[in-house]
Write an enzyme that holds these catalytic residues in place. Structure first.
Site, PDB file in Angstrom:
ATOM      1  N   ASP A 184       0.812  -1.219   0.000  1.00  0.00           N
ATOM      2  CA  ASP A 184       0.000   0.000   0.000  1.00  0.00           C
ATOM      3  C   ASP A 184       0.846   1.269   0.000  1.00  0.00           C
ATOM      4  O   ASP A 184       2.068   1.226   0.188  1.00  0.00           O
ATOM      5  CB  ASP A 184      -0.963  -0.003   1.198  1.00  0.00           C
ATOM      6  N   ASN A 211      -7.054  -2.501  14.428  1.00  0.00           N
ATOM      7  CA  ASN A 211      -8.461  -2.797  14.113  1.00  0.00           C
ATOM      8  C   ASN A 211      -8.592  -4.040  13.226  1.00  0.00           C
ATOM      9  O   ASN A 211      -9.662  -4.312  12.705  1.00  0.00           O
ATOM     10  CB  ASN A 211      -9.116  -1.589  13.438  1.00  0.00           C
ATOM     11  N   HIS A 261      -6.884  -4.568  10.376  1.00  0.00           N
ATOM     12  CA  HIS A 261      -6.641  -4.385   8.943  1.00  0.00           C
ATOM     13  C   HIS A 261      -5.391  -5.136   8.496  1.00  0.00           C
ATOM     14  O   HIS A 261      -4.463  -5.367   9.268  1.00  0.00           O
ATOM     15  CB  HIS A 261      -6.625  -2.901   8.534  1.00  0.00           C
ATOM     16  N   GLU A 281      -9.473  -1.843   5.598  1.00  0.00           N
ATOM     17  CA  GLU A 281     -10.058  -1.521   6.894  1.00  0.00           C
ATOM     18  C   GLU A 281     -11.293  -2.393   7.149  1.00  0.00           C
ATOM     19  O   GLU A 281     -11.822  -3.017   6.223  1.00  0.00           O
ATOM     20  CB  GLU A 281     -10.454  -0.035   6.919  1.00  0.00           C
TER      21      GLU A 281
HETATM   22  P1  PGA Z   1       2.625  -1.530  12.760  1.00  0.00           P
HETATM   23  O1  PGA Z   1       1.458  -1.500  11.657  1.00  0.00           O
HETATM   24  O2  PGA Z   1       3.591  -2.563  12.293  1.00  0.00           O
HETATM   25  O3  PGA Z   1       3.210  -0.141  12.711  1.00  0.00           O
HETATM   26  O4  PGA Z   1       1.988  -1.889  14.044  1.00  0.00           O
HETATM   27  C1  PGA Z   1       0.867  -2.686  11.275  1.00  0.00           C
HETATM   28  C2  PGA Z   1      -0.281  -2.382  10.324  1.00  0.00           C
HETATM   29  O5  PGA Z   1      -0.949  -1.357  10.488  1.00  0.00           O
HETATM   30  O6  PGA Z   1      -0.519  -3.203   9.423  1.00  0.00           O
END
Ligand code: PGA
Length: 252
Positions: free
Chosen positions: A67, A136, A138, A143
């Site tokens: 992404d 959450n 994702h 999302e």
């Molecule tokens: P993080 O993000 O590794 O910074 O916890 C993970 C994500 O949002 O997929």
């Protein structure tokens, strides 16, 4: 699903790097799906070390990142282009033409999504996709509520995601409101997946995603349906998982 549990976040990163290394040594021209975020920093540090020690090479590897934010330049300090360049690409022998990251500045963003899907197909699909998980649930920037059939698309970022990523921007107001992300279908079409999580903040969502109902409300729950899923958790992130899920426990 195979679940490995390591002592620390650093051990989680090392274990993931070892798995990527084993695959790379066997399949030096593999297509690798990459992720960004704090969870990935240790993994990339170990991969760079392995490259520097001549254990692995990326010169025939093709990568696709999950992404990118919409509306910030690749050179922006918080862009995922920049993250990948700083943590991995500038430190290894990957060929620039083999690196793929969605272009969040594309004039025609829908066309960009289509051509990203096309490029993945043209390279024969993703052999190994690395994933983190959001608070959450994702995966990529898919999302909660994202249908499981989606391919690369534009998303409105959840406020919780923007808040979680504010640390990379300085303030939550500066976090873009949209992103381009590979869809859940792209992710599920990968031949194998490594999901990584560390820290106690992730414990509840990890357990919900891996042992709860499979529902778009928890996007990562779809991974339960993937035939080649390896999960690497540190003890804190594994804290809410029922112990009988640990097919294989690994303490580095
Ligand atoms: P993080 O993000 O590794 O910074 O916890 C993970 C994500 O949002 O997929």
């Amino acid at each position: 699903m195979i679940v490995h549990v390591t002592d620390t976040g650093n051990d989680m990163a090392y274990r993931a790097a070892e798995m990527v290394k084993d695959r790379l040594v066997k399949y030096p021209d593999m297509t690798l799906g990459l992720a960004t975020g704090g969870t990935m920093i240790g993994l990339y540090r170990y991969l760079v070390q392995m490259y520097e020690r001549d254990i692995i090479s990326f010169k025939s590897v093709v990568t696709f990142n999950l992404d990118e934010y919409v509306g910030i330049e690749a050179s922006h300090p918080a862009s995922f282009h920049r993250f990948m360049y700083e943590h991995l690409f500038k430190r290894i022998d990957i060929l620039p033409q083999n690196v793929h990251i969605p272009d969040g500045m594309a004039n025609d963003i829908q066309a960009e999504c289509k051509s990203y899907d096309y490029a993945i197909k043209e390279h024969g699909g993703i052999d190994l996709q690395i994933l983190g998980i959001g608070l959450n649930g994702h995966i990529g920037f898919n999302e909660p509520g994202t249908p499981f059939g989606t391919t690369t698309h534009v998303v409105d970022l959840a406020e919780t995601t923007r808040a979680a990523n504010a640390r990379f921007f300085g303030s939550v107001e500066d976090v873009p409101k949209q992103a381009v992300t590979m869809g859940i279908k792209n992710i599920m079409q990968s031949r194998s997946i490594i999901l990584m999580a560390s820290g106690k903040a992730k414990a509840d969502i990890v357990a919900k995603a891996l042992t709860g109902p499979i529902t778009p409300r928890v996007p990562a729950s779809v991974l339960q349906l993937h035939p080649q899923l390896t999960v690497i958790l540190d003890r804190q992130a594994a804290a809410s998982m029922p112990k009988d899920y640990f097919d294989c426990s690994f303490v580095a």
